[in-house]
Design a protein around this motif. Structure first.
Motif, mmCIF file in Angstrom:
data_model
loop_
_atom_site.group_PDB
_atom_site.id
_atom_site.type_symbol
_atom_site.label_atom_id
_atom_site.label_comp_id
_atom_site.label_asym_id
_atom_site.label_seq_id
_atom_site.Cartn_x
_atom_site.Cartn_y
_atom_site.Cartn_z
ATOM 1 N N LYS A 128 -37.029 -55.757 45.707
ATOM 2 C CA LYS A 128 -37.898 -54.603 45.913
ATOM 3 C C LYS A 128 -38.694 -54.237 44.672
ATOM 4 C CE LYS A 128 -35.363 -52.308 49.638
ATOM 5 N NZ LYS A 128 -34.714 -51.049 50.071
ATOM 6 N N THR A 129 -38.280 -54.743 43.519
ATOM 7 C CA THR A 129 -38.956 -54.396 42.278
ATOM 8 C C THR A 129 -39.168 -55.643 41.436
ATOM 9 O OG1 THR A 129 -37.869 -52.231 42.285
ATOM 10 C CG2 THR A 129 -38.945 -52.911 40.248
ATOM 11 N N LEU A 130 -40.381 -55.778 40.943
ATOM 12 C CA LEU A 130 -40.762 -56.867 40.050
ATOM 13 C C LEU A 130 -40.908 -56.277 38.656
ATOM 14 C CD1 LEU A 130 -41.858 -59.856 39.832
ATOM 15 C CD2 LEU A 130 -44.130 -58.850 40.196
ATOM 16 N N TYR A 131 -40.473 -57.031 37.655
ATOM 17 C CA TYR A 131 -40.538 -56.552 36.280
ATOM 18 C C TYR A 131 -41.341 -57.511 35.402
ATOM 19 C CZ TYR A 131 -36.556 -53.754 37.806
ATOM 20 O OH TYR A 131 -35.730 -52.888 38.485
ATOM 21 N N LEU A 132 -41.933 -56.939 34.363
ATOM 22 C CA LEU A 132 -42.550 -57.745 33.316
ATOM 23 C C LEU A 132 -42.087 -57.181 31.979
ATOM 24 C CD1 LEU A 132 -44.512 -60.098 32.679
ATOM 25 C CD2 LEU A 132 -46.291 -58.355 32.378
ATOM 26 N N GLN A 133 -41.181 -57.879 31.328
ATOM 27 C CA GLN A 133 -40.716 -57.493 30.001
ATOM 28 C C GLN A 133 -41.663 -58.091 28.975
ATOM 29 O OE1 GLN A 133 -38.055 -55.489 29.024
ATOM 30 N NE2 GLN A 133 -38.943 -55.730 26.971
ATOM 31 N N MET A 134 -42.253 -57.240 28.164
ATOM 32 C CA MET A 134 -43.244 -57.678 27.190
ATOM 33 C C MET A 134 -42.723 -57.369 25.791
ATOM 34 S SD MET A 134 -46.745 -56.445 29.081
ATOM 35 C CE MET A 134 -46.428 -54.719 28.828
ATOM 36 N N ASN A 135 -42.482 -58.394 25.012
ATOM 37 C CA ASN A 135 -41.987 -58.258 23.645
ATOM 38 C C ASN A 135 -43.016 -58.749 22.650
ATOM 39 O OD1 ASN A 135 -39.485 -57.362 24.679
ATOM 40 N ND2 ASN A 135 -38.707 -59.465 24.782
ATOM 41 N N ASN A 136 -42.856 -58.327 21.394
ATOM 42 C CA ASN A 136 -43.757 -58.747 20.319
ATOM 43 C C ASN A 136 -45.218 -58.585 20.743
ATOM 44 O OD1 ASN A 136 -44.592 -59.770 17.860
ATOM 45 N ND2 ASN A 136 -44.378 -61.916 18.498
ATOM 46 N N LEU A 137 -45.546 -57.408 21.211
ATOM 47 C CA LEU A 137 -46.889 -57.155 21.723
ATOM 48 C C LEU A 137 -47.931 -57.245 20.621
ATOM 49 C CD1 LEU A 137 -45.938 -54.371 24.222
ATOM 50 C CD2 LEU A 137 -47.291 -56.388 24.801
ATOM 51 N N SER A 193 -42.842 -52.162 35.591
ATOM 52 C CA SER A 193 -42.179 -52.290 36.884
ATOM 53 C C SER A 193 -43.225 -52.272 37.991
ATOM 54 C CB SER A 193 -41.192 -51.143 37.103
ATOM 55 O OG SER A 193 -40.177 -51.158 36.133
ATOM 56 N N CYS A 194 -42.908 -52.948 39.070
ATOM 57 C CA CYS A 194 -43.784 -52.991 40.240
ATOM 58 C C CYS A 194 -42.892 -52.782 41.456
ATOM 59 C CB CYS A 194 -44.500 -54.329 40.307
ATOM 60 S SG CYS A 194 -45.452 -54.603 41.814
ATOM 61 N N ALA A 195 -42.961 -51.597 42.026
ATOM 62 C CA ALA A 195 -42.108 -51.248 43.156
ATOM 63 C C ALA A 195 -42.809 -51.568 44.466
ATOM 64 C CB ALA A 195 -41.747 -49.776 43.099
ATOM 65 N N ALA A 196 -42.095 -52.233 45.343
ATOM 66 C CA ALA A 196 -42.635 -52.609 46.648
ATOM 67 C C ALA A 196 -42.100 -51.683 47.733
ATOM 68 C CB ALA A 196 -42.260 -54.046 46.969
ATOM 69 N N THR A 197 -42.995 -51.246 48.593
ATOM 70 C CA THR A 197 -42.596 -50.485 49.782
ATOM 71 C C THR A 197 -43.235 -51.124 51.006
ATOM 72 O OG1 THR A 197 -44.451 -48.953 49.548
ATOM 73 C CG2 THR A 197 -42.371 -48.318 48.512
ATOM 74 N N GLY A 198 -42.678 -50.840 52.161
ATOM 75 C CA GLY A 198 -43.181 -51.428 53.399
ATOM 76 C C GLY A 198 -42.473 -52.719 53.752
ATOM 77 N N ARG A 199 -42.385 -53.616 52.809
ATOM 78 C CA ARG A 199 -41.660 -54.878 52.959
ATOM 79 C C ARG A 199 -41.073 -55.227 51.596
ATOM 80 N NH1 ARG A 199 -44.861 -59.511 56.177
ATOM 81 N NH2 ARG A 199 -42.746 -60.333 56.200
ATOM 82 N N THR A 200 -40.056 -56.063 51.605
ATOM 83 C CA THR A 200 -39.534 -56.535 50.323
ATOM 84 C C THR A 200 -40.405 -57.684 49.836
ATOM 85 O OG1 THR A 200 -38.075 -58.240 51.235
ATOM 86 C CG2 THR A 200 -37.199 -55.986 51.109
ATOM 87 N N ASP A 213 -35.522 -57.782 40.950
ATOM 88 C CA ASP A 213 -34.170 -57.285 41.208
ATOM 89 C C ASP A 213 -33.563 -58.019 42.400
ATOM 90 O OD1 ASP A 213 -34.350 -54.463 43.420
ATOM 91 O OD2 ASP A 213 -35.814 -56.065 43.179
ATOM 92 N N ASN A 214 -32.247 -57.886 42.538
ATOM 93 C CA ASN A 214 -31.550 -58.627 43.591
ATOM 94 C C ASN A 214 -32.014 -58.248 44.984
ATOM 95 O OD1 ASN A 214 -30.050 -60.068 41.744
ATOM 96 N ND2 ASN A 214 -28.330 -58.632 41.779
ATOM 97 N N GLY A 215 -32.427 -57.002 45.161
ATOM 98 C CA GLY A 215 -32.888 -56.543 46.460
ATOM 99 C C GLY A 215 -34.314 -56.938 46.783
#
Length: 123
Positions: A77-86, A21-28, A73-75
């Motif tokens: 504010k958060t970026l995701y990286l789903q990593m499978n079969n690592l 997860s990558c959470a953003a603050t200050g700005r979206t 996410d819809n807001g």
């Protein structure tokens, strides 16, 4: 000015999964192109995945296509990286980044970076 904080890294066996997860603050993140990069010890920072500012198009490095998925996410504010079969070669510090409308595959085109999160894949 946006600030980015990654989380979700850790130790996983080969074939396993992690979600960063990558959470953003200050700005979206709605005002930016966003991306994920990795950096292994002694190597340059490499492109992993990105979401374009215009059209929200996702792109991936060939090495992760079909295994990794990035989303927001819809807001915006958060970026995701789903990593499978690592795989063991995925072991690195992973960074999220935000940049201007034309940010692309090169890390130099991104202006804002998180502190990174370690992903270690044991074989």
């Amino acid at each position: 000015q946006v600030q980015l904080v990654e989380s979700g890294g850790g130790l996983v066996q080969a074939g396993g999964s992690l979600r960063l997860s990558c959470a953003a603050t200050g700005r979206t993140l709605s005002s930016y192109a966003v991306g994920w990069f990795l950096q292994a010890p002694g190597k340059a920072r490499e492109f992993v995945a990105a979401i374009s500012f215009i059209g929200g198009r996702t792109t991936y490095a060939d090495s992760v296509k079909g295994r990794f998925t990035t989303s927001m996410d819809n807001g915006k504010k958060t970026l995701y990286l789903q990593m499978n079969n690592l795989k063991s070669e995925d072991t690195a510090v992973y960074y999220c980044a935000a940049g201007g409308a034309y940010s692309g595959y090169g890390p130099e085109s991104y202006d804002h970076w998180g502190q990174g999160t370690q992903v270690t894949v044991s074989s």
